[in-house]
Structures are given as C-alpha cells and as structure tokens.
Design a protein around this motif. Structure first.
Motif, PDB file in Angstrom:
ATOM      1  N   ASP A   1      -5.436  -1.217  -1.586  1.00 25.85           N
ATOM      2  CA  ASP A   1      -5.615  -0.272  -0.333  1.00 25.85           C
ATOM      3  C   ASP A   1      -5.206   1.262  -0.640  1.00 25.85           C
ATOM      4  O   ASP A   1      -5.675   2.017  -0.163  1.00 25.85           O
ATOM      5  CB  ASP A   1      -5.151  -0.742   0.727  1.00 25.85           C
ATOM      6  CG  ASP A   1      -5.496  -2.228   1.219  1.00 25.85           C
ATOM      7  OD1 ASP A   1      -6.675  -2.544   0.786  1.00 25.85           O
ATOM      8  OD2 ASP A   1      -4.853  -2.895   2.085  1.00 25.85           O
ATOM      9  N   GLY A   2      -4.036   1.065  -1.139  1.00 23.79           N
ATOM     10  CA  GLY A   2      -3.193   2.188  -1.785  1.00 23.79           C
ATOM     11  C   GLY A   2      -4.069   3.141  -2.522  1.00 23.79           C
ATOM     12  O   GLY A   2      -4.333   4.402  -2.408  1.00 23.79           O
ATOM     13  N   CYS A   3      -4.676   2.455  -3.325  1.00 21.65           N
ATOM     14  CA  CYS A   3      -5.668   3.258  -4.547  1.00 21.65           C
ATOM     15  C   CYS A   3      -6.951   3.904  -3.741  1.00 21.65           C
ATOM     16  O   CYS A   3      -7.261   5.103  -3.817  1.00 21.65           O
ATOM     17  CB  CYS A   3      -5.985   2.422  -5.638  1.00 21.65           C
ATOM     18  SG  CYS A   3      -4.961   2.178  -6.612  1.00 21.65           S
TER      19      CYS A   3
ATOM     20  N   GLU B   1      -7.076   4.879  -0.774  1.00 22.97           N
ATOM     21  CA  GLU B   1      -7.028   5.872   0.118  1.00 22.97           C
ATOM     22  C   GLU B   1      -6.846   7.265  -0.531  1.00 22.97           C
ATOM     23  O   GLU B   1      -7.138   8.328   0.012  1.00 22.97           O
ATOM     24  CB  GLU B   1      -5.463   5.757   1.051  1.00 22.97           C
ATOM     25  CG  GLU B   1      -5.643   4.814   1.894  1.00 22.97           C
ATOM     26  CD  GLU B   1      -4.511   4.485   2.762  1.00 22.97           C
ATOM     27  OE1 GLU B   1      -3.810   5.889   3.049  1.00 22.97           O
ATOM     28  OE2 GLU B   1      -3.787   3.740   3.161  1.00 22.97           O
ATOM     29  N   LEU B   2      -6.640   7.246  -1.968  1.00 22.71           N
ATOM     30  CA  LEU B   2      -6.250   8.517  -2.747  1.00 22.71           C
ATOM     31  C   LEU B   2      -7.347   8.725  -3.716  1.00 22.71           C
ATOM     32  O   LEU B   2      -7.811   9.761  -4.130  1.00 22.71           O
ATOM     33  CB  LEU B   2      -5.176   8.297  -3.299  1.00 22.71           C
ATOM     34  CG  LEU B   2      -3.812   8.328  -2.475  1.00 22.71           C
ATOM     35  CD1 LEU B   2      -2.419   7.892  -3.363  1.00 22.71           C
ATOM     36  CD2 LEU B   2      -3.735   9.453  -1.674  1.00 22.71           C
TER      37      LEU B   2
ATOM     38  N   ALA C   1       1.030  -1.249   0.100  1.00 17.10           N
ATOM     39  CA  ALA C   1      -0.027  -0.039   0.170  1.00 17.10           C
ATOM     40  C   ALA C   1       0.831   1.083   0.014  1.00 17.10           C
ATOM     41  O   ALA C   1       0.463   2.306  -0.677  1.00 17.10           O
ATOM     42  CB  ALA C   1      -0.876  -0.090   1.484  1.00 17.10           C
ATOM     43  N   ASP C   2       1.760   1.228   0.720  1.00 15.03           N
ATOM     44  CA  ASP C   2       2.854   2.469   1.008  1.00 15.03           C
ATOM     45  C   ASP C   2       3.444   2.693  -0.570  1.00 15.03           C
ATOM     46  O   ASP C   2       3.460   3.696  -0.902  1.00 15.03           O
ATOM     47  CB  ASP C   2       3.819   2.204   2.008  1.00 15.03           C
ATOM     48  CG  ASP C   2       3.416   2.288   3.403  1.00 15.03           C
ATOM     49  OD1 ASP C   2       2.101   2.685   3.370  1.00 15.03           O
ATOM     50  OD2 ASP C   2       4.290   1.731   4.079  1.00 15.03           O
TER      51      ASP C   2
ATOM     52  N   GLU D   1      -4.091  10.883 -10.582  1.00 15.63           N
ATOM     53  CA  GLU D   1      -2.894  10.186 -10.244  1.00 15.63           C
ATOM     54  C   GLU D   1      -2.566   9.064 -10.782  1.00 15.63           C
ATOM     55  O   GLU D   1      -1.377   8.703 -10.916  1.00 15.63           O
ATOM     56  CB  GLU D   1      -2.886  10.204  -8.510  1.00 15.63           C
ATOM     57  CG  GLU D   1      -3.258  11.318  -7.780  1.00 15.63           C
ATOM     58  CD  GLU D   1      -4.595  11.982  -7.765  1.00 15.63           C
ATOM     59  OE1 GLU D   1      -4.595  12.736  -7.140  1.00 15.63           O
ATOM     60  OE2 GLU D   1      -5.384  11.281  -8.280  1.00 15.63           O
TER      61      GLU D   1
ATOM     62  N   LEU E   1       1.700   6.834  -6.947  1.00 11.36           N
ATOM     63  CA  LEU E   1       0.599   7.718  -7.236  1.00 11.36           C
ATOM     64  C   LEU E   1       0.776   9.058  -6.881  1.00 11.36           C
ATOM     65  O   LEU E   1       0.439   9.874  -7.740  1.00 11.36           O
ATOM     66  CB  LEU E   1      -0.895   7.295  -6.592  1.00 11.36           C
ATOM     67  CG  LEU E   1      -1.533   5.914  -6.911  1.00 11.36           C
ATOM     68  CD1 LEU E   1      -2.299   5.616  -5.989  1.00 11.36           C
ATOM     69  CD2 LEU E   1      -1.986   5.886  -8.520  1.00 11.36           C
ATOM     70  N   LEU E   2       1.312   9.279  -5.838  1.00  9.48           N
ATOM     71  CA  LEU E   2       1.856  11.031  -5.528  1.00  9.48           C
ATOM     72  C   LEU E   2       3.182  11.272  -5.969  1.00  9.48           C
ATOM     73  O   LEU E   2       3.721  12.432  -5.658  1.00  9.48           O
ATOM     74  CB  LEU E   2       1.693  11.157  -3.882  1.00  9.48           C
ATOM     75  CG  LEU E   2       0.659  10.526  -3.195  1.00  9.48           C
ATOM     76  CD1 LEU E   2       0.792  10.584  -1.698  1.00  9.48           C
ATOM     77  CD2 LEU E   2      -0.639  11.799  -3.483  1.00  9.48           C
TER      78      LEU E   2
ATOM     79  N   LYS F   1       0.893   4.203  -2.845  1.00 14.50           N
ATOM     80  CA  LYS F   1       0.798   5.391  -2.750  1.00 14.50           C
ATOM     81  C   LYS F   1       1.879   6.349  -2.980  1.00 14.50           C
ATOM     82  O   LYS F   1       1.510   7.571  -3.723  1.00 14.50           O
ATOM     83  CB  LYS F   1       0.339   5.759  -1.311  1.00 14.50           C
ATOM     84  CG  LYS F   1      -1.096   5.138  -0.787  1.00 14.50           C
ATOM     85  CD  LYS F   1      -1.454   5.643   0.723  1.00 14.50           C
ATOM     86  CE  LYS F   1      -0.291   4.887   1.652  1.00 14.50           C
ATOM     87  NZ  LYS F   1      -0.865   5.013   2.972  1.00 14.50           N
TER      88      LYS F   1
ATOM     89  N   GLU G   1       6.143  10.526  -5.170  1.00  7.13           N
ATOM     90  CA  GLU G   1       7.133  10.499  -4.307  1.00  7.13           C
ATOM     91  C   GLU G   1       8.239   9.904  -4.728  1.00  7.13           C
ATOM     92  O   GLU G   1       9.450  10.208  -4.348  1.00  7.13           O
ATOM     93  CB  GLU G   1       6.688  10.299  -2.969  1.00  7.13           C
ATOM     94  CG  GLU G   1       5.431  11.032  -2.138  1.00  7.13           C
ATOM     95  CD  GLU G   1       4.749  10.762  -1.077  1.00  7.13           C
ATOM     96  OE1 GLU G   1       5.280   9.725  -0.488  1.00  7.13           O
ATOM     97  OE2 GLU G   1       3.965  11.515  -0.439  1.00  7.13           O
TER      98      GLU G   1
END
Length: 357
Positions: free
Chosen positions: A66-68, A70-71, A28-29, A168, A35-36, A32, A38
């Motif tokens: 899960d990561g998707c 969240e955003l 998940a991290d 994203e 997508l961001l 994210k 980072e």
C-alpha cells in the motif's frame, strides 16, 4: 529521527516475548517513511533486519505494498490485461533466465507483458533482467515512464526500471548489502504491481512458506488474478529437471483453499524434461538467446518453449498446455525475432527523443 518510526520499530523489534506485528496501516506508514527517508539510516537498517528476524505477516506485506502504491507512478491500463512476470531483483547466478524470451513469445501472441527490476543488486548480485534486455539491444534505462507506456502500447512489452521510475525504492537497495541478508522488501517486490489496471501476476518463490505469504497478502489486498510458481532461483521460470509446482487463482472469492488450482506438471510427460541450462556468463547467455531467436535447436530453446507454452495456456491464448507448447515453438521460429526488432526500434526511437530534447 522519526519518533513515529521509532515506535513502529520498537513494536516489531522487541523480541519473541513482547514484540508485536504491525497492522496494515502501520506497515504502510513504515514503508512510506523509509521510501521518503523520513526515517534515519540507522532506523531503516534496524527495521529491515528486525522484520526479517521476526518474519513478516501477510497483513504487514499488504501494508508495505500500500505504501509503495501511494508513492510509485504506475503504467496505465491497456485494452487487454497484461501478465506481470515478477522475478527477484537480485537476479540469477546459477541457471539461465528465460523470462525475456517468455515475454517476447507472449507479446508476439498478443498478450501484453510487464517486467520490473533494477541493476545488479545484493545479496545474490546475479544477472538482472535489465542487463539481459540491454544485451538484446533493448535499453529501458533511458526511457521515462511515459515512454515505457508508449512502447508497451505499441509492442506489448514494458519494463519498469527502479532507478529511473521509482528512485525512492532504489534508494533502499544499499541496505541489502549493509545488513547482509535479504530484507522483507525482497518478498514484497515479488508481489508488486506497477500497473494501474487489472493484471495477472506471476510470482516465483523458493520456499513453500513464501507461497503462503503470497496468498495471505493478496487476500488482504483483494488481488484475485495470480499464479505462483516454485521456479528457478525464486523466479517465475518453470524448471525442467523436476516437477513444476504451480498455483493458479483467478476467482473473486479467496476465502477457501479450494479456490487455488494446484498444478503439478512433469516436464518429461511432455517431452521437455532435462537438465537446467547453466548460467556460465552473460556473454554465453546472450549467444544462446540469439540462437533461440534464430530458431536453432538447443537446451535454452527447450526451456523457452516449455515456459512460453505454459504461459500461453494460462493467458488463454491456447486451450491446453500441449497446444501452448506447439504455438510457442512456432512463434520462436516464425515471429519472435521480428517482435524483438520492433521492440528495439521503439525503444531506440524513444531514447533518441530524449537526446534531441
């Protein structure tokens, strides 16, 4: 550069002897951070190709979803649980898609349907669903997600368009071309649910190990209502030239294989066997769809009835496949064209609101 992402990349990219799988939180991290943005482009590209070579696990795909979640914004719950027709984002190149016709049949019968995807996409660069809808006079690209919600509530149809509603995720599309292979994202998107309530997911696949991944991922996620289809070009469109291999799951406990109902449907047993309709061009496809909407007998009509009948049965509108096929044919003759016109007007009305503001 993200040191955290580099650690996760090192974990999956260290080769068959020292490499490791990510746990759900780590996956998940990683999702994210991609997508961001980072993670750097070099890190993202390396992660996607390393993950493809390693092959993702169900736990990893659950974490990426899960990561998707969240955003990504999501469509809000409806009184009637919808069906999500999840098809590969890189489209179709050999056989004619029927998912838009299936969606219209179901919506006419009172079953809400949600589709999602983007524009023409690597690696296949096939015709995407959004382009087919545009050819039918329904342009989802200009609508906000709130407007899609309104259209869904009034017509029973909605489309989540990646570029507008989840930019994203759209930003990761160029990596597909640059690495030259489908990344694990292409498997993940077949299980994504851009809807906040209870829904049934129809997920297409080509290779049997993908269906195993679906089941493992959904077990991690607690998803209990899904249909797996060994469909045309990995879509959830049922074939007519071979046995349809389908898995149906609707119960709350996924711990045993017996919870999956395996269906082996032979189209010829129901009078629907035949060659698949070739995708010659988008112009020909739209002409054939128009013929179907006018109730004209053709091979695409057979494909539409076969798919519409199956999903009417699975969504509980009809008690068996035979009655589903009969209902689908009647709806195509009597009501689906009207549903499409209602949908056109609803989407056009929302688009005009955007221009006015």
């Amino acid at each position: 550069m993200s040191d955290r992402f580099r650690d996760l990349l090192r974990k999956i990219g260290s080769g068959p002897h020292t490499g490791e799988n990510l746990n759900r939180t780590e996956a998940a991290d990683a999702m994210k951070m991609m997508l961001l943005q980072e993670a750097t482009p070099a890190q993202i590209g390396a992660f996607l190709i390393a993950h493809r070579i390693k092959r993702p696990t169900g736990e990893e795909l659950a974490g990426m979803l899960d990561g998707c979640d969240e955003l990504a914004p999501k469509l809000q719950p409806l009184p009637t649980p919808p069906l999500l027709l999840n098809c590969p984002y890189d489209g179709r190149s050999r056989t004619a898609p029927v998912a838009p016709l299936t969606a219209l049949i179901l919506a006419t019968a009172g079953v809400p349907v949600i589709l999602h995807g983007g524009d023409t996409m690597p690696t296949k660069e096939g015709i995407p669903l959004i382009e087919i809808w545009q050819g039918l006079g329904v342009d989802w690209t200009a609508l906000t997600l709130e407007q899609v919600q309104s259209v869904l509530e009034t017509t029973g149809l909605g489309f989540v368009y990646l570029s507008r509603h989840f930019p994203e995720a759209a930003s990761l599309v160029p990596y597909r071309r640059e690495i030259g292979k489908r990344p694990p994202l292409a498997t993940m998107e077949l299980m994504w649910c851009p809807y906040a309530g209870v829904a049934t997911l129809a997920c297409g696949y080509v290779h049997p190990p993908t269906e195993v991944l679906f089941r493992e991922t959904f077990k991690w996620r607690g998803t209990t209502r899904f249909i797996t289809v060994k469909g045309l070009e990995g879509s959830c469109d049922l074939p007519r030239d071979r046995t349809c291999i389908i898995g149906v799951h609707r119960v709350s406990d996924q711990s045993e294989d017996s919870d999956i109902e395996r269906l082996l449907l032979h189209p010829s047993d129901y009078g629907f066997g035949g060659k698949e309709v070739s995708l010659e061009s988008s112009t020909q496809l739209l002409a054939d769809m128009q013929a179907v909407l006018e109730g004209k007998a053709c091979e695409l009509m057979q494909a539409a009835v076969w798919n519409g009948g199956f999903y009417l049965w699975q969504c509980g509108v009809c008690s068996d496949l035979e009655s589903g096929l009969s209902t689908a044919k009647q709806l195509l003759i009597d009501g689906v064209a009207d549903k499409l016109e209602t949908l056109r007007l609803a989407v056009q009305g929302s688009s005009k609101e955007n221009h006015a503001s």
